[in-house]
Design an enzyme around this catalytic site. Structure first.
Site, PDB file in Angstrom:
ATOM      1  N   HIS A 165     -38.776 -13.397  -3.296  1.00  0.00           N
ATOM      2  CA  HIS A 165     -39.564 -14.541  -2.830  1.00  0.00           C
ATOM      3  C   HIS A 165     -39.088 -15.105  -1.498  1.00  0.00           C
ATOM      4  CE1 HIS A 165     -36.086 -16.647  -4.387  1.00  0.00           C
ATOM      5  NE2 HIS A 165     -36.489 -17.722  -3.764  1.00  0.00           N
TER       6      HIS A 165
HETATM    7  C1  UD1 Z   1     -38.046 -22.694  -3.204  1.00  0.00           C
HETATM    8  C2  UD1 Z   1     -36.664 -22.932  -2.614  1.00  0.00           C
HETATM    9  C3  UD1 Z   1     -35.811 -21.700  -2.820  1.00  0.00           C
HETATM   10  C4  UD1 Z   1     -35.786 -21.292  -4.281  1.00  0.00           C
HETATM   11  C5  UD1 Z   1     -37.224 -21.107  -4.760  1.00  0.00           C
HETATM   12  C6  UD1 Z   1     -37.294 -20.690  -6.213  1.00  0.00           C
HETATM   13  C7  UD1 Z   1     -36.567 -24.381  -0.608  1.00  0.00           C
HETATM   14  C8  UD1 Z   1     -36.323 -24.394   0.838  1.00  0.00           C
HETATM   15  N1  UD1 Z   1     -36.726 -23.182  -1.174  1.00  0.00           N
HETATM   16  O1  UD1 Z   1     -38.645 -21.647  -2.467  1.00  0.00           O
HETATM   17  O2  UD1 Z   1     -34.500 -21.966  -2.407  1.00  0.00           O
HETATM   18  O3  UD1 Z   1     -35.070 -20.086  -4.410  1.00  0.00           O
HETATM   19  O4  UD1 Z   1     -37.916 -22.334  -4.574  1.00  0.00           O
HETATM   20  O5  UD1 Z   1     -38.580 -20.356  -6.588  1.00  0.00           O
HETATM   21  O6  UD1 Z   1     -36.606 -25.433  -1.215  1.00  0.00           O
HETATM   22  N2  UD1 Z   1     -46.204 -22.155  -4.636  1.00  0.00           N
HETATM   23  C9  UD1 Z   1     -47.184 -22.190  -5.592  1.00  0.00           C
HETATM   24  N3  UD1 Z   1     -46.936 -22.903  -6.744  1.00  0.00           N
HETATM   25  C10 UD1 Z   1     -45.776 -23.552  -6.954  1.00  0.00           C
HETATM   26  C11 UD1 Z   1     -44.783 -23.519  -5.964  1.00  0.00           C
HETATM   27  C12 UD1 Z   1     -45.006 -22.814  -4.805  1.00  0.00           C
HETATM   28  O7  UD1 Z   1     -48.246 -21.606  -5.430  1.00  0.00           O
HETATM   29  O8  UD1 Z   1     -45.616 -24.172  -8.031  1.00  0.00           O
HETATM   30  C13 UD1 Z   1     -46.441 -21.364  -3.394  1.00  0.00           C
HETATM   31  C14 UD1 Z   1     -47.070 -22.186  -2.316  1.00  0.00           C
HETATM   32  O9  UD1 Z   1     -47.927 -21.378  -1.581  1.00  0.00           O
HETATM   33  C15 UD1 Z   1     -45.892 -22.572  -1.443  1.00  0.00           C
HETATM   34  C16 UD1 Z   1     -44.994 -21.342  -1.561  1.00  0.00           C
HETATM   35  O10 UD1 Z   1     -45.203 -20.893  -2.897  1.00  0.00           O
HETATM   36  O11 UD1 Z   1     -46.269 -22.842  -0.129  1.00  0.00           O
HETATM   37  C17 UD1 Z   1     -43.535 -21.657  -1.333  1.00  0.00           C
HETATM   38  O12 UD1 Z   1     -43.097 -22.736  -2.163  1.00  0.00           O
HETATM   39  P1  UD1 Z   1     -41.868 -23.674  -1.692  1.00  0.00           P
HETATM   40  O13 UD1 Z   1     -41.579 -24.676  -2.717  1.00  0.00           O
HETATM   41  O14 UD1 Z   1     -42.096 -24.111  -0.303  1.00  0.00           O
HETATM   42  O15 UD1 Z   1     -40.655 -22.669  -1.580  1.00  0.00           O
HETATM   43  P2  UD1 Z   1     -40.213 -21.433  -2.479  1.00  0.00           P
HETATM   44  O16 UD1 Z   1     -40.502 -20.193  -1.678  1.00  0.00           O
HETATM   45  O17 UD1 Z   1     -40.737 -21.502  -3.864  1.00  0.00           O
END
Ligand code: UD1
Length: 362
Positions: A206
């Protein structure tokens, strides 16, 4: 009565706060307040974990959702400040290295509320990784730095943190792992993922540096397809990764790889604890595979968790196809039996509770 506010926001936070709240409930007099920032909001990324781990219903849901780093961090700050002004806690507890962690630390420090950081002191020394910035800033602002291993203490001392603020308590994620391992049977997942009846590997990916770059993602998938010729590879797909697969038109690139939606905590533990091999770019999974004694190939150039390499089952193989396959060959030959690192014993939450009782009685 003194009160403690706990902050959770993203998937890797839940298994760190759950055992701590449980321990504090039994062994301390403090009132506990749980704040969910809502950084992760899909049921399987958040609610399923809350349920699996027996966390109480959060007292506050900040509903911040996704956004750029600045937007996400700032939105948590704006909403969390209101909680702190209302609750006036005696201590704020943050865990790990996600954007919610650094945002809550900044708010608390400016309101002069002491901050405790669980999983302090980890360093990859790679500032292109957003989590490294979050770790450095959070540790700088924290009053109680609770480290999982000796390398954490060494890093903090080198950065000038006073020794009396550092408490080596062990790895709290392993508290959750040991507690739930007896429930993690293959029966839970066999119907949904039939290949678990034979030898299989597990893949998770991820990190933006791996999945947002089509070339890097392709190199990794080329290696994983070759590994899948030896045994099927089960791939629970993070929402970000799912989006990129769609955008890059990669749907046809998964021969031998079993794609699946993300799994809840216990189902995922069922999957990993019976696997022959783990391939991952996650931080927590490097530790979980070390605790389970399962070979792990980390698809990154570095790790903030070096103890998983020196004492555990982890190899840092990077993202070049040949290097991943070389790591796979090394992992296939029987390794010396490993011992769990010191203080990864399921008692970390109780050690943190003692530190909090001491701190809040001063
Ligand atoms: C975040 C953490 C990372 C951790 C990971 C675990 C930061 C900087 N990163 O990364 O350290 O390892 O979580 O999963 O805080 N999205 C969904 N549904 C959700 C959550 C996210 O669709 O419930 C999608 C969205 O398009 C979003 C993307 O995933 O923009 C990234 O989510 P985000 O919370 O920004 O960071 P992670 O990549 O999940």
């Amino acid at each position: 009565m003194k009160s403690i506010v706990h902050v959770i926001g993203a998937r890797p936070n839940y298994m760190k706060i759950a055992p701590l709240m449980e321990s504090l409930k039994v062994r301390s007099p403090f009132r506990q307040v749980l704040v969910n920032t809502g950084q992760h909001y899909d049921d399987i990324m958040s609610q399923a974990f809350v349920r699996d781990l027996g966390l109480p219903t959060p007292d506050y849901d900040l509903g911040v959702g996704s956004g750029s780093h600045a937007v996400q961090t700032a939105t948590v700050m704006i909403e969390f400040e209101k909680v702190c002004q209302k609750e006036r806690p005696d201590l704020v507890v943050v865990v790990g290295d996600v954007n919610s962690t650094v945002a809550a630390s900044l708010v608390s420090a400016k309101l002069l509320i002491p901050v405790a950081h669980v999983e302090a002191g980890l360093r990859s020394r790679d500032r292109t990784m957003p989590e490294e910035i979050n770790r450095i800033v959070t540790d700088r602002l924290s009053d109680l730095l609770l480290t999982p291993s000796a390398d954490g203490d060494t890093n903090l001392i080198a950065e000038g943190v006073p020794a009396e603020a550092i408490h080596r308590v062990g790895n709290i994620m392993i508290d959750s792992l040991l507690r739930h391992l007896p429930m993690a049977s293959l029966d839970r997942i066999r119907e949904r993922i039939p290949v678990v009846d034979g030898p299989y590997a597990v893949l998770t990916l991820h990190r933006p540096s791996n999945v947002d770059d089509a070339d890097v993602f392709t190199r990794i998938l080329t290696a994983v397809r070759t590994i899948a010729e030896s045994m099927p590879v089960v791939f629970p797909v993070h929402p970000r990764t799912r989006q990129r697969i769609r955008e890059f038109g990669f749907d046809g690139n998964f021969a031998g790889i079993v794609l699946h939606d993300p799994l809840g905590y216990i189902d995922f533990l069922s999957l990993t604890s019976h696997a022959r091999l783990v391939l991952t770019d996650s931080g927590g999974l490097q530790e979980e595979s070390t605790a389970l004694g399962i070979p792990c190939l980390t698809l990154r150039e570095n790790t903030e968790r070096p103890i998983t390499v020196t004492h555990g089952t982890n190899q840092i193989v990077g993202t070049l196809t040949d290097a991943i396959l070389e790591g796979f060959r090394r992992a296939s030959s029987p390794a010396a039996p490993q011992r769990r690192p010191e203080l990864w014993d399921g008692q970390t939450a109780d050690r943190i509770t003692r530190v909090f009782c001491d701190f809040l009685s001063r």
